[in-house]
Enzyme design. Structure first.
Site, PDB file in Angstrom:
ATOM      1  CG  ASP A  23      -4.942   5.857   4.286  1.00 33.70           C
ATOM      2  OD1 ASP A  23      -5.592   6.969   5.362  1.00 33.70           O
ATOM      3  OD2 ASP A  23      -4.152   5.267   4.251  1.00 33.70           O
ATOM      4  CD  GLU A  75      -2.153  -1.090   2.769  1.00 38.43           C
ATOM      5  OE1 GLU A  75      -2.361  -0.011   3.364  1.00 38.43           O
ATOM      6  OE2 GLU A  75      -2.540  -2.222   3.388  1.00 38.43           O
ATOM      7  CG  HIS A  98      -0.824  -3.553   8.375  1.00 31.30           C
ATOM      8  ND1 HIS A  98      -1.028  -3.149   6.836  1.00 31.30           N
ATOM      9  CD2 HIS A  98      -0.814  -1.429   8.834  1.00 31.30           C
ATOM     10  CE1 HIS A  98      -1.582  -1.967   6.679  1.00 31.30           C
ATOM     11  NE2 HIS A  98      -1.082  -0.571   7.965  1.00 31.30           N
ATOM     12  CB  SER A 131      -4.449  -1.038  -1.552  1.00 27.78           C
ATOM     13  OG  SER A 131      -4.466   0.173  -0.398  1.00 27.78           O
ATOM     14  CG  ASN A 137      -0.916  -5.576   3.997  1.00 26.10           C
ATOM     15  OD1 ASN A 137      -1.003  -5.203   5.425  1.00 26.10           O
ATOM     16  ND2 ASN A 137      -1.085  -4.401   2.769  1.00 26.10           N
TER      17      ASN A 137
END
Length: 508
Positions: free
Chosen positions: A97, A10, A243, A104, A159
């Site tokens: 964001d 991301e 994460h 992402s 991730n």
């Protein structure tokens, strides 16, 4: 698992309007998302994000943070209808964001594929910048970096899908030392020392100065080396999603593949209980910054047991443990390993050896070395001190997404960096999803039935089908299902979302 596992990146992009420092970044970011979505024929009123299964306050340490105690920035499960938020045909999410446009990437199964779809995100942002920059107007500039050099930091998050059965305490214990020193291979470099760049100099990582604690749930305040957000986007009792918020945005293919691949291998060691040396650090947060501030790589890392070693020696320990475990588990040599693991281990050896001999020899592979080499050229040519504001301007220009303005892209065009992915492959990935994860189903639904997809998320697609009395939600809790092999023929035969849903019902 080896270097291969379900993973993704991301990236929040820096944003500005030349000559207008007062421009509202949230409005600008919304314009970026809307401009690109409109050009691709994606309506912001359709194919939005499904927040149903999001749980941003669930902590891997075994509790949920109360909403009253949470910072507003943590409440990412609350949809804001004023902010642009769309799903793309390649399975990615493009949205606003925290006042930045974020791309992402879709889920992939290898480090190299992660780089392909990460670079596809650069093309998405480049096109959005072009659409918002008509001739004669100042336009909107976008930067693949992690700080504006004035005290603001924004993330490039990784991730990784892991086994739920792996004790979280083991993840924390063995990942913190690795994450602290990983920056010598994957840092993107920046001008200025300290969060606000108040001290002149150059450092390895754009993010290191912004981390304050070892473990925590936050991502924008009191940033932790290990983020504890427990939101798997998959079968909860089988998987966890690690994460990672510590990494830098990479431009160099080698550094990016190595960042993802070495991390995946260390996770494999932890899952297998194969970490054979306790490398716990004495003061991880302080050490993180000290290593970043030393491009000579001579800083010694103090371990909790009182011994010390350099960052390169610590990284070499992890690399040797990975090699030993791979050989014991899969065979006596690289010929017995999958090609992604072979590539990552070869790059790990090559880059470590180069950094051990002469760090500046890695300018073709490692972002911070490439940037430092370019900056030293400017310093020598114009007799510039590290406090000169022109160097900070060059630092920002390095990450500009435009081919004719971004310094990295201009240098890349002359063959200055090693490449691992084909440009045609990257261009295809702008619109096409990976075929070996559920991103294939998500992306194909958006490509084939855009008017009948009401919303989507990592683990669901919601259809609004004419003639059906309610929305139809298709769960996708297994990341490696919904692939082309699983549903490709059904997709090809279906002429509408209704036909697809009926076929899926029969297949189940």
């Amino acid at each position: 698992m080896t270097a291969r596992r379900v993973m993704g990146i991301e990236t929040e992009y820096g944003i500005s309007v030349p000559g207008d420092p007062t421009a509202n970044p949230m409005n600008l970011s919304g314009a970026v998302v809307t401009a690109y979505a409109t050009r691709q024929g994606i309506r912001s009123t359709r194919a939005g994000w499904d927040y149903e299964d999001e749980a941003p306050l669930r902590d891997a340490r075994g509790y949920d943070l109360s909403r009253a105690a949470a910072d507003p920035s943590q409440l990412t499960d609350e949809a804001d209808p004023t902010l642009a938020n769309v799903v793309l045909t390649n399975g990615a999410r493009l949205y606003v964001d925290h006042a930045h446009p974020e791309y992402s990437s879709p889920e992939v199964t290898s480090p190299r594929a992660a780089v392909v779809w990460d670079r596809a995100g650069e093309l998405v942002m480049r096109e959005a910048s072009r659409l918002l920059s008509p001739p004669g107007a100042p336009g909107v500039n976008l930067y693949k970096n992690n700080t504006d050099g004035k005290g603001a930091s924004y993330g490039t998050h990784e991730n990784y899908l892991m086994r739920r059965s792996t004790p979280f305490a083991d993840i924390v214990k063995h990942l913190i030392p690795f994450f602290v020193v990983r920056q010598v291979m994957s840092g993107s470099g920046r001008v200025g020392i300290g969060a606000e760049s108040t001290r002149p100099g150059f450092q390895l990582s754009q993010r290191a100065d912004f981390f304050e604690v070892e473990v925590g749930l936050e991502t924008t305040l009191k940033r932790p080396i290990i983020n504890t957000r427990d939101e798997p986007h998959a079968v909860t009792d089988r998987y966890r999603r690690l994460h990672v918020i510590l990494g830098d945005a990479n431009h160099c293919d080698v550094a990016n593949v190595l960042k993802l691949g070495s991390t995946s291998l260390v996770l494999a060691l932890i899952e297998a209980g194969a970490v054979t040396r306790d490398l716990t650090l004495d003061q991880p947060v302080t050490t993180l910054r000290e290593i970043s501030h030393d491009p000579t790589l001579r800083t010694r890392v103090k371990l909790a047991d009182g011994t010390s070693m350099t960052s390169l020696e610590l990284l070499r320990s992890y690399q040797e443990m990975a090699d030993t475990w791979l050989t014991k588990t899969y065979g006596d040599g690289p010929g017995d390993w999958d090609e992604d693991t072979v590539q990552v281990m070869a790059l790990w050896e090559q880059v470590l050896t180069g950094l051990e001999g002469d760090p500046m020899s890695c300018a073709r592979q490692v972002d911070w070395v490439a940037k430092l080499t370019a900056l030293e050229g400017f310093r020598a040519r114009d007799n510039l001190d590290w406090s000169d504001p022109r160097l900070r301007a060059i630092d920002i220009q390095w990450s500009d997404v435009r081919l004719d303005k971004g310094l990295f892209h201009r240098m890349a065009a002359t063959g200055r960096f090693d490449t691992l992915v084909d440009e045609d492959e990257v261009r295809r990935a702008v619109t096409a999803p990976p075929e070996d994860t559920r991103a294939y189903f998500r992306g194909q639904c958006l490509a084939r039935f855009p008017d009948q997809v009401a919303a989507a998320s990592w683990d669901s697609v919601i259809f609004d089908v004419p003639g059906r009395p309610s929305l139809q939600r298709v769960p996708m809790l297994e990341p490696e299902r919904g692939t082309k092999a699983h549903v490709g023929e059904l997709m090809e035969r279906a002429h509408s979302a209704d036909e697809l849903l009926r076929a899926l019902a029969v297949a189940d």
